[in-house]
Write a protein that holds these residues in place. Structure first.
Motif, short mmCIF file in Angstrom:
data_model
loop_
_atom_site.label_atom_id
_atom_site.label_comp_id
_atom_site.label_asym_id
_atom_site.label_seq_id
_atom_site.Cartn_x
_atom_site.Cartn_y
_atom_site.Cartn_z
N HIS A 144 16.71 -8.02 3.39
CA HIS A 144 17.43 -8.70 4.47
C HIS A 144 17.83 -10.11 4.05
CE1 HIS A 144 17.58 -10.36 8.82
NE2 HIS A 144 18.76 -9.94 8.44
N LEU A 145 16.94 -10.81 3.36
CA LEU A 145 17.26 -12.17 2.90
C LEU A 145 18.44 -12.19 1.93
CD1 LEU A 145 13.65 -13.59 2.45
CD2 LEU A 145 15.34 -14.30 4.16
N ARG A 146 18.66 -11.11 1.21
CA ARG A 146 19.77 -11.03 0.25
C ARG A 146 21.11 -10.72 0.92
NH1 ARG A 146 15.50 -8.00 -2.53
NH2 ARG A 146 14.62 -9.40 -4.09
N THR A 147 21.11 -10.36 2.20
CA THR A 147 22.33 -9.96 2.90
C THR A 147 23.11 -11.17 3.43
OG1 THR A 147 21.36 -9.81 5.12
CG2 THR A 147 21.17 -7.85 3.67
N GLU A 205 23.42 -13.93 1.09
CA GLU A 205 24.65 -13.25 0.67
C GLU A 205 24.81 -13.31 -0.85
OE1 GLU A 205 29.29 -13.01 2.16
OE2 GLU A 205 28.03 -14.62 2.92
N VAL A 206 23.80 -12.77 -1.53
CA VAL A 206 23.69 -12.93 -2.99
C VAL A 206 24.82 -12.29 -3.78
CG1 VAL A 206 21.20 -13.24 -2.89
CG2 VAL A 206 22.14 -10.95 -3.31
N TRP A 245 20.63 -17.38 11.13
CA TRP A 245 19.99 -16.18 11.69
C TRP A 245 18.55 -16.48 12.05
CZ3 TRP A 245 15.88 -13.00 11.23
CH2 TRP A 245 15.96 -11.73 11.82
N THR A 246 18.17 -16.07 13.23
CA THR A 246 16.78 -16.19 13.65
C THR A 246 16.49 -15.11 14.68
OG1 THR A 246 15.06 -17.66 14.47
CG2 THR A 246 17.25 -17.95 15.41
N LYS A 247 15.30 -14.58 14.61
CA LYS A 247 14.88 -13.54 15.54
C LYS A 247 13.36 -13.60 15.64
CE LYS A 247 16.35 -8.89 16.54
NZ LYS A 247 17.00 -7.71 16.00
N VAL A 283 14.46 -13.61 -4.72
CA VAL A 283 13.53 -13.87 -3.62
C VAL A 283 12.50 -12.75 -3.52
CG1 VAL A 283 15.01 -12.85 -1.81
CG2 VAL A 283 13.28 -14.56 -1.21
N ASN A 284 11.24 -13.16 -3.41
CA ASN A 284 10.14 -12.19 -3.32
C ASN A 284 9.11 -12.74 -2.34
OD1 ASN A 284 7.98 -10.49 -3.57
ND2 ASN A 284 7.85 -10.64 -5.79
#
Length: 179
Positions: A83-86, A91-92, A159-161, A73-74
């Protein structure tokens, strides 16, 4: 599917494409479009295709897979990509790929194709219908462009913020070579 000539219908192109096809990951693009900050900020991300294949039968049946590297993801913002990988998102470390498995393709309206399949993200598999077009640029090379609106909460990505959207628009342009 639509051929590069305007007279070919999706049905005609499916009959022309009979055989086994292999994805060209270097020519394939996967884009994600969403909004953040209460819908005010547009976010575009890209992923890398890892592998894929397709088989078109003489009866116009279609099956295949597209495997996407989740860690690729880029979005142009390193902090957001990390954060997207967490565990909050992809959860890559546990789920390194997304997989779309095609189970059927049928001609649809306006020379498009209705693609039925399943999408596996974050260890969860759900049905996902796509609308696609396809062209044969050469007898042994095909480009399939598909798009879908994806509600990521269906795959447990909740997740959303700050108004981050849970509905994401995905566009895949997959290039295949006939074996």
């Amino acid at each position: 599917m639509t051929d590069s000539s305007p007279t070919s219908s999706p049905t005609e192109l499916l009959s022309t494409a009979v055989g086994t096809w292999t994805l060209d990951p270097s020519a394939t693009t996967i884009e994600l479009h969403t909004k953040a900050m209460w819908g005010l900020a547009k976010v575009t991300g890209h992923f890398t295709a890892a592998e894929g294949s397709a088989t078109v039968g003489s009866d116009s049946s279609v099956s295949g897979t597209l495997v996407i590297d989740a860690a690729s993801v880029n979005t142009g913002t390193a902090k957001r990509d990390e954060h997207l990988r967490t565990k909050d998102f992809f959860e890559v470390d546990t789920y390194p790929t997304f997989v779309y498995a095609v189970s059927a393709v049928k001609p649809a309206a306006d020379d498009t194709l209705a693609v039925s399949g399943t999408f596996t993200v974050h260890g969860q598999t759900r049905p996902l219908e796509l609308i696609a077009t396809a062209t044969l640029s050469e007898p042994n090379r095909a480009t399939v462009t598909a798009s879908a609106e994806i509600d990521r909460t269906q795959w447990g990505l909740t997740w959303t913020k700050m108004g981050a959207r849970v509905i994401n628009h995905v566009i895949v342009t997959a290039v295949f070579a006939k074996r």
